[in-house]
Design an enzyme around this catalytic site. Structure first.
Site, PDB file in Angstrom:
ATOM      1  CG  ASP A 141       8.102  66.135 122.807  1.00 15.05           C
ATOM      2  OD1 ASP A 141       8.421  66.441 121.632  1.00 15.05           O
ATOM      3  OD2 ASP A 141       6.921  65.952 123.156  1.00 15.05           O
ATOM      4  CB  THR A 172       3.990  67.321 122.007  1.00 13.57           C
ATOM      5  OG1 THR A 172       5.184  66.834 121.366  1.00 13.57           O
ATOM      6  CG2 THR A 172       3.212  66.136 122.561  1.00 13.57           C
ATOM      7  CD  GLU A 228      23.562  90.989 115.159  1.00 12.88           C
ATOM      8  OE1 GLU A 228      23.044  89.886 115.443  1.00 12.88           O
ATOM      9  OE2 GLU A 228      24.568  91.437 115.746  1.00 12.88           O
ATOM     10  CG  HIS A 277      18.756  84.037 115.251  1.00 14.89           C
ATOM     11  ND1 HIS A 277      18.864  84.376 113.921  1.00 14.89           N
ATOM     12  CD2 HIS A 277      17.900  82.979 115.298  1.00 14.89           C
ATOM     13  CE1 HIS A 277      18.103  83.568 113.191  1.00 14.89           C
ATOM     14  NE2 HIS A 277      17.518  82.717 114.006  1.00 14.89           N
ATOM     15  CG  ASP A 285       6.002  67.430 117.938  1.00 18.47           C
ATOM     16  OD1 ASP A 285       5.048  66.690 117.639  1.00 18.47           O
ATOM     17  OD2 ASP A 285       6.538  67.444 119.063  1.00 18.47           O
ATOM     18  N   PRO A 332      23.331  79.298 109.522  1.00 22.39           N
ATOM     19  CG  PRO A 332      23.560  77.059 110.046  1.00 22.39           C
ATOM     20  CD  PRO A 332      23.391  78.399 110.673  1.00 22.39           C
ATOM     21  CG  HIS A 380      14.161  72.483 113.940  1.00 24.08           C
ATOM     22  ND1 HIS A 380      14.730  72.079 112.745  1.00 24.08           N
ATOM     23  CD2 HIS A 380      14.745  73.680 114.228  1.00 24.08           C
ATOM     24  CE1 HIS A 380      15.596  72.991 112.325  1.00 24.08           C
ATOM     25  NE2 HIS A 380      15.621  73.969 113.203  1.00 24.08           N
ATOM     26  CG  ASP A 408      27.498  90.363 121.212  1.00 23.92           C
ATOM     27  OD1 ASP A 408      26.387  90.021 120.747  1.00 23.92           O
ATOM     28  OD2 ASP A 408      28.475  90.647 120.493  1.00 23.92           O
TER      29      ASP A 408
END
Length: 326
Positions: free
Chosen positions: A254, A249, A92, A70, A246, A166, A196, A78
């Protein structure tokens, strides 16, 4: 006489070139071990803080990875992400794109430890980058060589966040174009989406794939699981209801994410489209088959992301408190 003038002019030009090179190869540029002289313990202090916070709170490492994304996707790496709303600055964090982000207070914990050792020396932007690097290791990911030397922004980029980050259900083509705009290729983008693997999605951001009818691209058994996790088509945005990409795990970075995507068990539209888009599908298949390859590409992409348009010189500052400009 003319020859002397020519020689003097040439010398002057060479002097200017030399000065330019020195200015652009000095401490203002990102480099490995930037703080070796000014604060030699900085990176070790940050690493230890990341370890301590992880051991105490468990899931902080995921926050450090998301902070890097982000922060660096929006104009520059920055630390503008960390600024609070005050004195005309709009944070933000107020953006819908920042929904679900947390653990910002622990960035201040890390900063305080560094400030105690070296006051006004280490930027918040570098803390964002280094904590992400060390957080990735805590999540079982690769050790990434991260350059430092960033300066902190004096302004927020709230007004343009949606031009860079996005939405949760944007198409893969839009996602690819956003990453390509900062120099990350398709292969690198696919690898970054592999984060993700340790992420989670709040129900409010995925119910459109479940209600009123189930998205036909979702695995039916997986859709049943998701409906149990998100039983209402209109969940409370503040409710901590979520599902994970996931389940095997969930706290390990991974390639299980890619294996699940190939089985149509991705949470978001972009997860599903990764396996069906002809430009990304080959990379998904390769990463699903080879965790080492995924880690190599993830490392490369994180490095590129972390070096996006860093501030240097008078363009930025070293904030004393990451929440406010000096």
């Amino acid at each position: 006489m003319a020859l002397n003038k020519l020689y003097s002019s040439s010398s002057f030009i060479l002097l200017l070139i030399s000065f330019f090179i020195q200015c652009h190869s000095g401490k203002s540029e990102l480099q490995l071990n930037y703080y070796a002289e000014s604060c030699p313990k900085a990176e070790e202090i940050i690493k230890q803080q990341v370890i301590d916070l992880y051991n105490k709170h468990g899931n902080t490492a995921v926050s450090w990875v998301r902070n890097l994304f982000h922060d660096c996707m929006v104009k520059s790496c920055d630390a503008s992400l960390l600024l609070e709303t005050v004195n005309g600055i709009e944070s933000e964090k107020a953006s819908q794109r920042s929904f679900g982000m947390r653990n910002f207070k622990y960035v201040n914990t890390i900063k305080s430890a560094v400030e105690k050792e070296c006051p006004l020396t280490v930027s918040c932007a570098d803390i964002v980058a280094l904590s992400a690097r060390d957080g990735i290791v805590m999540l079982g990911g690769p050790r990434i060589e991260m350059k430092t030397g960033r300066k902190d922004s004096k302004e927020s980029h709230l007004a343009v966040i949606e031009d860079f980050i996005p939405n949760h259900n944007d198409s893969i083509s839009l996602v690819l174009s956003r990453f390509q705009s900062i120099g990350i290729d398709i292969e690198g983008t696919v690898a970054l989406l592999g984060a993700h693997s340790v992420g989670r999605v709040h129900c409010v951001n995925l119910v459109q794939r479940l209600y009123p009818t189930v998205d036909p691209t979702l695995d039916p058994d997986y859709a049943t699981y998701l409906k149990r996790r998100c039983p209402s088509p209109q969940p409370d945005p503040k409710a901590v209801l979520y599902a994970r990409n996931d389940r095997e795990t969930p706290m390990i970075l991974d390639n299980n994410y890619f294996k699940n995507v190939l089985k149509h068990k991705g949470l978001l539209l972009v997860d599903e489209q990764l396996s069906s888009d002809p430009s990304t599908s080959p990379f998904v298949q390769k990463m699903a088959a080879d965790n080492g390859y995924f880690h190599d590409q993830f490392s490369r992409a994180v490095q590129l992301l972390s070096e996006n348009n860093p501030l240097s010189g008078d363009l930025g500052e070293i904030r004393k408190d990451c929440r406010f400009v000096n």
